[in-house]
Every structure is written in structure tokens, then in C-alpha cells.
Design a protein around this motif. Structure first.
Motif, mmCIF file in Angstrom:
data_model
loop_
_atom_site.group_PDB
_atom_site.id
_atom_site.type_symbol
_atom_site.label_atom_id
_atom_site.label_comp_id
_atom_site.label_asym_id
_atom_site.label_seq_id
_atom_site.Cartn_x
_atom_site.Cartn_y
_atom_site.Cartn_z
ATOM 1 N N ALA A 178 0.849 -1.198 0.000
ATOM 2 C CA ALA A 178 0.000 0.000 0.000
ATOM 3 C C ALA A 178 0.883 1.246 0.000
ATOM 4 O O ALA A 178 1.960 1.266 0.602
ATOM 5 C CB ALA A 178 -0.911 0.013 1.224
ATOM 6 N N GLN A 179 0.422 2.290 -0.661
ATOM 7 C CA GLN A 179 1.092 3.582 -0.620
ATOM 8 C C GLN A 179 0.453 4.368 0.525
ATOM 9 O O GLN A 179 -0.764 4.558 0.539
ATOM 10 C CB GLN A 179 0.938 4.339 -1.943
ATOM 11 C CG GLN A 179 1.674 5.648 -1.996
ATOM 12 C CD GLN A 179 3.183 5.494 -1.919
ATOM 13 O OE1 GLN A 179 3.755 4.508 -2.388
ATOM 14 N NE2 GLN A 179 3.848 6.464 -1.324
ATOM 15 N N VAL A 180 1.255 4.758 1.502
ATOM 16 C CA VAL A 180 0.754 5.447 2.698
ATOM 17 C C VAL A 180 1.226 6.891 2.683
ATOM 18 O O VAL A 180 2.391 7.168 2.401
ATOM 19 C CB VAL A 180 1.238 4.730 3.983
ATOM 20 C CG1 VAL A 180 0.816 5.510 5.223
ATOM 21 C CG2 VAL A 180 0.702 3.305 4.029
ATOM 22 N N GLN A 181 0.304 7.781 2.997
ATOM 23 C CA GLN A 181 0.636 9.201 3.076
ATOM 24 C C GLN A 181 0.079 9.765 4.376
ATOM 25 O O GLN A 181 -1.068 9.502 4.733
ATOM 26 C CB GLN A 181 0.058 9.946 1.878
ATOM 27 C CG GLN A 181 0.405 11.421 1.868
ATOM 28 C CD GLN A 181 0.041 12.069 0.551
ATOM 29 O OE1 GLN A 181 0.608 11.739 -0.483
ATOM 30 N NE2 GLN A 181 -0.917 12.980 0.584
ATOM 31 N N ILE A 182 0.905 10.544 5.065
ATOM 32 C CA ILE A 182 0.481 11.230 6.294
ATOM 33 C C ILE A 182 0.615 12.721 6.044
ATOM 34 O O ILE A 182 1.679 13.201 5.645
ATOM 35 C CB ILE A 182 1.347 10.819 7.500
ATOM 36 C CG1 ILE A 182 1.258 9.310 7.734
ATOM 37 C CG2 ILE A 182 0.924 11.595 8.752
ATOM 38 C CD1 ILE A 182 2.218 8.800 8.802
ATOM 39 N N THR A 183 -0.500 13.442 6.278
ATOM 40 C CA THR A 183 -0.492 14.890 6.108
ATOM 41 C C THR A 183 -0.958 15.563 7.391
ATOM 42 O O THR A 183 -1.743 15.003 8.150
ATOM 43 C CB THR A 183 -1.411 15.334 4.952
ATOM 44 O OG1 THR A 183 -2.726 14.855 5.194
ATOM 45 C CG2 THR A 183 -0.920 14.821 3.622
ATOM 46 N N TYR A 232 -3.504 14.603 12.315
ATOM 47 C CA TYR A 232 -3.031 14.154 11.014
ATOM 48 C C TYR A 232 -4.118 13.412 10.256
ATOM 49 O O TYR A 232 -5.068 12.916 10.837
ATOM 50 C CB TYR A 232 -1.828 13.205 11.182
ATOM 51 C CG TYR A 232 -0.675 13.836 11.905
ATOM 52 C CD1 TYR A 232 0.265 14.596 11.224
ATOM 53 C CD2 TYR A 232 -0.529 13.682 13.284
ATOM 54 C CE1 TYR A 232 1.326 15.185 11.889
ATOM 55 C CE2 TYR A 232 0.527 14.266 13.956
ATOM 56 C CZ TYR A 232 1.452 15.020 13.252
ATOM 57 O OH TYR A 232 2.494 15.605 13.916
ATOM 58 N N ARG A 233 -3.918 13.305 8.956
ATOM 59 C CA ARG A 233 -4.760 12.474 8.095
ATOM 60 C C ARG A 233 -3.846 11.394 7.525
ATOM 61 O O ARG A 233 -2.800 11.690 6.955
ATOM 62 C CB ARG A 233 -5.379 13.300 6.985
ATOM 63 C CG ARG A 233 -6.331 12.489 6.109
ATOM 64 C CD ARG A 233 -7.181 13.451 5.273
ATOM 65 N NE ARG A 233 -8.246 12.772 4.588
ATOM 66 C CZ ARG A 233 -9.428 12.464 5.101
ATOM 67 N NH1 ARG A 233 -9.684 12.766 6.349
ATOM 68 N NH2 ARG A 233 -10.341 11.849 4.385
ATOM 69 N N VAL A 234 -4.272 10.151 7.687
ATOM 70 C CA VAL A 234 -3.532 9.009 7.165
ATOM 71 C C VAL A 234 -4.320 8.457 5.990
ATOM 72 O O VAL A 234 -5.519 8.180 6.119
ATOM 73 C CB VAL A 234 -3.364 7.907 8.245
ATOM 74 C CG1 VAL A 234 -2.667 6.690 7.665
ATOM 75 C CG2 VAL A 234 -2.609 8.451 9.452
ATOM 76 N N GLU A 235 -3.660 8.324 4.848
ATOM 77 C CA GLU A 235 -4.291 7.746 3.663
ATOM 78 C C GLU A 235 -3.483 6.545 3.209
ATOM 79 O O GLU A 235 -2.255 6.570 3.249
ATOM 80 C CB GLU A 235 -4.344 8.754 2.511
ATOM 81 C CG GLU A 235 -5.272 9.905 2.737
ATOM 82 C CD GLU A 235 -5.353 10.838 1.538
ATOM 83 O OE1 GLU A 235 -4.643 10.611 0.527
ATOM 84 O OE2 GLU A 235 -6.126 11.801 1.620
ATOM 85 N N ALA A 253 -8.956 6.704 4.044
ATOM 86 C CA ALA A 253 -8.345 7.732 4.885
ATOM 87 C C ALA A 253 -8.921 7.685 6.289
ATOM 88 O O ALA A 253 -10.070 7.271 6.490
ATOM 89 C CB ALA A 253 -8.561 9.112 4.277
ATOM 90 N N LYS A 254 -8.120 8.108 7.226
ATOM 91 C CA LYS A 254 -8.553 8.189 8.625
ATOM 92 C C LYS A 254 -7.836 9.364 9.274
ATOM 93 O O LYS A 254 -6.634 9.549 9.091
ATOM 94 C CB LYS A 254 -8.231 6.891 9.363
ATOM 95 C CG LYS A 254 -8.737 6.891 10.785
ATOM 96 C CD LYS A 254 -8.652 5.536 11.417
ATOM 97 C CE LYS A 254 -9.298 5.584 12.789
ATOM 98 N NZ LYS A 254 -9.317 4.291 13.430
ATOM 99 N N ASP A 255 -8.574 10.151 10.052
ATOM 100 C CA ASP A 255 -7.986 11.238 10.827
ATOM 101 C C ASP A 255 -7.555 10.697 12.181
ATOM 102 O O ASP A 255 -8.292 9.911 12.798
ATOM 103 C CB ASP A 255 -8.993 12.376 11.021
ATOM 104 C CG ASP A 255 -9.326 13.077 9.710
ATOM 105 O OD1 ASP A 255 -8.455 13.124 8.818
ATOM 106 O OD2 ASP A 255 -10.464 13.575 9.573
#
Length: 141
Positions: free
Chosen positions: A78-83, A109-112, A121-123
Motif C-alpha cells: 500500500a502507498q501510505v501518506q500522512i499529512t 493528522y490524516r492518514v491515507e 483515509a482516517k484522521d
């Protein structure tokens, strides 16, 4: 508030055991992306157990699974991004298994996670003293 030495021992024991796991090779080496440190993997029962044991030493645990017939199955790739809530991307990395343990500062944060063309996505809110957890469960094919 007065701290007793015995109150500090459990946290120290968790950190020591996480460090010991990393040194014995049970966990892959920690990687860096700017100010964020992370480790990813968990393929196989032994490595998955090591990740679960090390999780309390990290502010954020991300678990990416696929729900197949009511059971969660581990994933890989999976490609994971944290913003940050402001939109700043702190981490964009490929998960080398179902787990990603992340060292990042307290905040919201938002995790996608993107897997097979689908994104979930999950906050999450990471506090200064505890572990936050984001479980992203994809529907099975």
C-alpha cells in the motif's frame, strides 16, 4: 504530582524491548522522511508479532488490512501518506507489509492508504505521551 521510580519502569521496559527487537533484526531498520522516522513490514507471523510488541514505543501505528469474508488479512504494497491538517505532507512511503510504525510530533493528522487503486483515509490525533492507531481496512475482491 510526584513520580515514583516504579511508575517509570513499564515505559522504560517497553522502550528497551522495542530497541532490543530492532537490534536483533526482528524489525527492519528505521527509515527517515524529513522529520519523521518510520519502520514498515510485518510480513509473516514472527515479524507481525515484533511489530505489535514494538508499537507502544511509537506515537502512531498504521495497519493496512484487507477484509476477506469477515476476516482481516494482511496486505503488502500500500502507498501510505500522512499529512498535517494544514495539508503539508509529512510522509509518503510504500508499506512493505501491513504495519507502519511512525515517529512524529504530537498533532492532528490524516492518514491515507492506497491499495489496488482504492484509497482509504482516517484522521488521527497523536498526543505527546500515547500511541495513536489507524486501521485502514479495504474490502476484499
Amino acid at each position: 504530582m510526584r513520580m515514583h521510580a516504579w511508575a517509570i519502569f513499564p515505559a522504560a521496559a517497553v522502550l528497551a524491548s522495542a530497541a532490543a527487537l530492532a537490534q536483533t533484526g526482528a524489525l527492519p531498520p528505521e527509515q527517515r522522511a524529513g522529520e519523521v522516522g518510520y519502520v514498515t513490514g510485518g510480513v509473516g507471523d514472527d515479524e507481525a508479532t515484533a511489530f505489535k510488541q514494538a508499537a507502544p514505543a511509537y506515537p502512531l501505528t498504521i495497519e493496512v488490512v484487507r477484509n476477506q469474508a469477515g476476516r482481516n488479512e494482511y496486505t503488502n504494497g500500500a502507498q501510505v501518506q500522512i499529512t498535517r491538517r494544514s495539508g503539508d505532507v509529512l510522509l509518503s512511503a510504500r508499506a512493505e507489509g501491513p504495519f507502519m510504525l511512525v515517529r512524529l510530533p504530537p498533532g492532528d493528522y490524516r492518514v491515507e492508504a492506497t491499495l489496488n487503486g482504492r484509497t482509504l483515509a482516517k484522521d488521527v490525533s497523536v498526543s505527546g505521551n500515547g500511541s495513536a492507531r489507524a486501521v485502514l481496512s479495504f474490502a476484499g475482491d
